[in-house]
Design a protein around this motif. Structure first.
Motif, PDB file in Angstrom:
ATOM      1  N   PHE A   1       0.838  -1.202   0.000  1.00 37.56           N
ATOM      2  CA  PHE A   1       0.000   0.000   0.000  1.00 37.56           C
ATOM      3  C   PHE A   1       0.868   1.244   0.000  1.00 37.56           C
ATOM      4  CE2 PHE A   1      -1.432   3.445   2.776  1.00 37.56           C
ATOM      5  CZ  PHE A   1      -2.450   3.949   1.987  1.00 37.56           C
ATOM      6  N   PHE A   2       1.879   1.285   0.852  1.00 35.93           N
ATOM      7  CA  PHE A   2       2.730   2.466   0.976  1.00 35.93           C
ATOM      8  C   PHE A   2       3.438   2.769  -0.344  1.00 35.93           C
ATOM      9  CE2 PHE A   2       6.648   4.705   2.116  1.00 35.93           C
ATOM     10  CZ  PHE A   2       6.133   5.733   2.901  1.00 35.93           C
ATOM     11  N   LEU A   3       3.882   1.716  -1.023  1.00 29.50           N
ATOM     12  CA  LEU A   3       4.551   1.906  -2.317  1.00 29.50           C
ATOM     13  C   LEU A   3       3.582   2.494  -3.341  1.00 29.50           C
ATOM     14  CD1 LEU A   3       6.998   1.551  -4.159  1.00 29.50           C
ATOM     15  CD2 LEU A   3       6.247  -0.808  -4.579  1.00 29.50           C
ATOM     16  N   ALA A   4       2.385   1.919  -3.429  1.00 30.89           N
ATOM     17  CA  ALA A   4       1.389   2.405  -4.395  1.00 30.89           C
ATOM     18  C   ALA A   4       0.971   3.839  -4.067  1.00 30.89           C
ATOM     19  CB  ALA A   4       0.167   1.493  -4.398  1.00 30.89           C
ATOM     20  N   TRP A   5       0.752   4.111  -2.788  1.00 30.38           N
ATOM     21  CA  TRP A   5       0.347   5.455  -2.359  1.00 30.38           C
ATOM     22  C   TRP A   5       1.446   6.475  -2.662  1.00 30.38           C
ATOM     23  CZ3 TRP A   5      -4.329   7.192  -1.005  1.00 30.38           C
ATOM     24  CH2 TRP A   5      -4.427   8.435  -0.389  1.00 30.38           C
ATOM     25  N   SER A   6       2.692   6.082  -2.455  1.00 28.68           N
ATOM     26  CA  SER A   6       3.820   6.968  -2.734  1.00 28.68           C
ATOM     27  C   SER A   6       3.940   7.261  -4.227  1.00 28.68           C
ATOM     28  CB  SER A   6       5.128   6.353  -2.220  1.00 28.68           C
ATOM     29  OG  SER A   6       5.089   6.169  -0.818  1.00 28.68           O
ATOM     30  N   ILE A   7       3.792   6.213  -5.043  1.00 25.89           N
ATOM     31  CA  ILE A   7       3.859   6.401  -6.505  1.00 25.89           C
ATOM     32  C   ILE A   7       2.734   7.326  -6.966  1.00 25.89           C
ATOM     33  CG2 ILE A   7       3.607   5.234  -8.746  1.00 25.89           C
ATOM     34  CD1 ILE A   7       4.902   2.768  -7.435  1.00 25.89           C
ATOM     35  N   SER A   8       1.574   7.200  -6.342  1.00 23.91           N
ATOM     36  CA  SER A   8       0.426   8.027  -6.696  1.00 23.91           C
ATOM     37  C   SER A   8       0.590   9.464  -6.216  1.00 23.91           C
ATOM     38  CB  SER A   8      -0.846   7.433  -6.072  1.00 23.91           C
ATOM     39  OG  SER A   8      -1.938   8.316  -6.183  1.00 23.91           O
ATOM     40  N   THR A   9       1.174   9.635  -5.046  1.00 23.09           N
ATOM     41  CA  THR A   9       1.158  10.929  -4.370  1.00 23.09           C
ATOM     42  C   THR A   9       2.373  11.808  -4.636  1.00 23.09           C
ATOM     43  OG1 THR A   9      -0.168   9.959  -2.592  1.00 23.09           O
ATOM     44  CG2 THR A   9       0.938  12.038  -2.110  1.00 23.09           C
ATOM     45  N   ILE A  10       3.568  11.232  -4.577  1.00 24.09           N
ATOM     46  CA  ILE A  10       4.783  12.057  -4.627  1.00 24.09           C
ATOM     47  C   ILE A  10       4.915  12.845  -5.934  1.00 24.09           C
ATOM     48  CG2 ILE A  10       7.307  12.017  -4.587  1.00 24.09           C
ATOM     49  CD1 ILE A  10       7.109   9.741  -2.526  1.00 24.09           C
ATOM     50  N   PRO A  11       4.824  12.202  -7.119  1.00 24.13           N
ATOM     51  CA  PRO A  11       4.920  12.996  -8.355  1.00 24.13           C
ATOM     52  C   PRO A  11       3.795  14.028  -8.462  1.00 24.13           C
ATOM     53  CG  PRO A  11       5.151  10.652  -8.818  1.00 24.13           C
ATOM     54  CD  PRO A  11       4.667  10.769  -7.416  1.00 24.13           C
ATOM     55  N   TYR A  12       2.613  13.643  -8.048  1.00 27.43           N
ATOM     56  CA  TYR A  12       1.436  14.521  -8.072  1.00 27.43           C
ATOM     57  C   TYR A  12       1.699  15.798  -7.278  1.00 27.43           C
ATOM     58  CZ  TYR A  12      -3.619  15.552  -7.405  1.00 27.43           C
ATOM     59  OH  TYR A  12      -4.868  16.119  -7.370  1.00 27.43           O
ATOM     60  N   VAL A  13       2.227  15.623  -6.074  1.00 30.76           N
ATOM     61  CA  VAL A  13       2.509  16.765  -5.200  1.00 30.76           C
ATOM     62  C   VAL A  13       3.657  17.611  -5.741  1.00 30.76           C
ATOM     63  CG1 VAL A  13       3.398  17.417  -2.925  1.00 30.76           C
ATOM     64  CG2 VAL A  13       1.555  15.736  -3.102  1.00 30.76           C
ATOM     65  N   LEU A  14       4.713  16.955  -6.193  1.00 31.33           N
ATOM     66  CA  LEU A  14       5.877  17.696  -6.694  1.00 31.33           C
ATOM     67  C   LEU A  14       5.519  18.562  -7.901  1.00 31.33           C
ATOM     68  CD1 LEU A  14       8.732  15.030  -6.412  1.00 31.33           C
ATOM     69  CD2 LEU A  14       8.274  16.962  -4.894  1.00 31.33           C
ATOM     70  N   ILE A  15       4.736  18.008  -8.819  1.00 27.13           N
ATOM     71  CA  ILE A  15       4.337  18.763 -10.018  1.00 27.13           C
ATOM     72  C   ILE A  15       3.414  19.921  -9.633  1.00 27.13           C
ATOM     73  CG2 ILE A  15       3.057  18.655 -12.188  1.00 27.13           C
ATOM     74  CD1 ILE A  15       4.017  15.722 -12.413  1.00 27.13           C
ATOM     75  N   ALA A  16       2.426  19.636  -8.764  1.00 26.92           N
ATOM     76  CA  ALA A  16       1.440  20.661  -8.397  1.00 26.92           C
ATOM     77  C   ALA A  16       2.075  21.797  -7.597  1.00 26.92           C
ATOM     78  CB  ALA A  16       0.299  20.027  -7.610  1.00 26.92           C
ATOM     79  N   THR A  17       2.965  21.474  -6.660  1.00 25.41           N
ATOM     80  CA  THR A  17       3.596  22.535  -5.868  1.00 25.41           C
ATOM     81  C   THR A  17       4.554  23.366  -6.722  1.00 25.41           C
ATOM     82  OG1 THR A  17       5.202  20.882  -5.077  1.00 25.41           O
ATOM     83  CG2 THR A  17       3.397  21.455  -3.598  1.00 25.41           C
ATOM     84  N   TYR A  18       5.202  22.725  -7.679  1.00 32.51           N
ATOM     85  CA  TYR A  18       6.073  23.489  -8.576  1.00 32.51           C
ATOM     86  C   TYR A  18       5.252  24.480  -9.400  1.00 32.51           C
ATOM     87  CZ  TYR A  18       9.258  24.755 -12.331  1.00 32.51           C
ATOM     88  OH  TYR A  18      10.015  25.480 -13.209  1.00 32.51           O
ATOM     89  N   ALA A  19       4.114  24.017  -9.898  1.00 30.33           N
ATOM     90  CA  ALA A  19       3.233  24.905 -10.664  1.00 30.33           C
ATOM     91  C   ALA A  19       2.775  26.077  -9.813  1.00 30.33           C
ATOM     92  CB  ALA A  19       2.035  24.129 -11.187  1.00 30.33           C
TER      93      ALA A  19
END
Length: 218
Positions: free
Chosen positions: A161-179
């Motif tokens: 679960f942690f791996l799937a959640w991380s794959i789902s969340t980390i790129p999403y957050v990094l892209i959105a916060t950069y924008a």
């Protein structure tokens, strides 16, 4: 699969009801959230980070516009600190949703799906498709929290679960916060375009995945 989708729909509906209730009460609106973050910024950036973390954690209990809050985090705190605050909140929400559902999931699932064979079928379907469902869950609001709860209910291994959640969340957050960090009140275009592109990409991915599983024999 149909019993899993039924269970997912019921959980998502429960989360959606909190969003409707909040809207009717006129609390946790985007204007209010932005106002709180502005006031917090006038005191200290630390308060902004704490507030972002708390708001995104609350998404586990009260449905909020996650992507917009994450973009605002980048806008107010910059890319690095905005990402740290947003990741803290989103990761905590997922992990807590998983843990709570793991301990109380049996009772909840038994209440939602009375037939034992149907519950077993739903668990089996999530074991096969749950990892990808979690990764693609951010295509739809409310679905991430619902999938985290399903992972706990079905006793998915925590590391998985942690791996799937991380794959789902980390790129999403990094892209959105950069924008958010490169956007301004006079030029909000990066944030707007990023929100549209992220949502579109995830929607297409979810649509293709849904078509794929529909073609599989039941």
């Amino acid at each position: 699969m149909k019993h899993l989708l039924k269970l997912l729909l019921i959980i998502a509906t429960l989360f959606a009801s909190t969003f409707i209730a909040v809207k009717l009460m006129g609390v946790l609106t985007l204007d209010q959230i932005e106002g709180w973050l502005t006031q917090a910024q006038n005191i200290s950036p630390i308060y902004v980070g704490v507030m972002v973390t708390i708001i995104l954690f609350m998404d586990l209990f009260i449905a909020i516009p996650t992507l917009t809050v994450i973009i605002l985090s980048g806008y107010f705190l910059g890319h690095t600190y905005g990402a740290i605050a947003a990741l803290s909140g989103t990761m905590l929400a997922g992990i807590c949703g998983y843990i709570i559902s793991r301990y109380y999931g049996n009772q909840i699932m038994s209440f939602l799906i009375k037939d034992r064979d149907k519950r077993i079928e739903a668990i089996s379907a999530f074991e096969k498709s749950g990892f990808i469902m979690i990764i693609l869950s951010r295509a739809v609001p409310i679905l991430p929290e619902a999938s985290a709860c399903l992972a706990g209910m079905t006793k998915m291994k925590f590391w998985k679960f942690f791996l799937a959640w991380s794959i789902s969340t980390i790129p999403y957050v990094l892209i959105a916060t950069y924008a958010g960090s490169i956007s301004t009140t006079s030029d909000p275009k990066p944030a707007i375009l990023t929100a549209i592109l992220i949502s579109s990409f995830l929607w297409v991915s979810w649509f293709l995945y849904h078509r794929h599983i529909q073609k599989k024999p039941i």
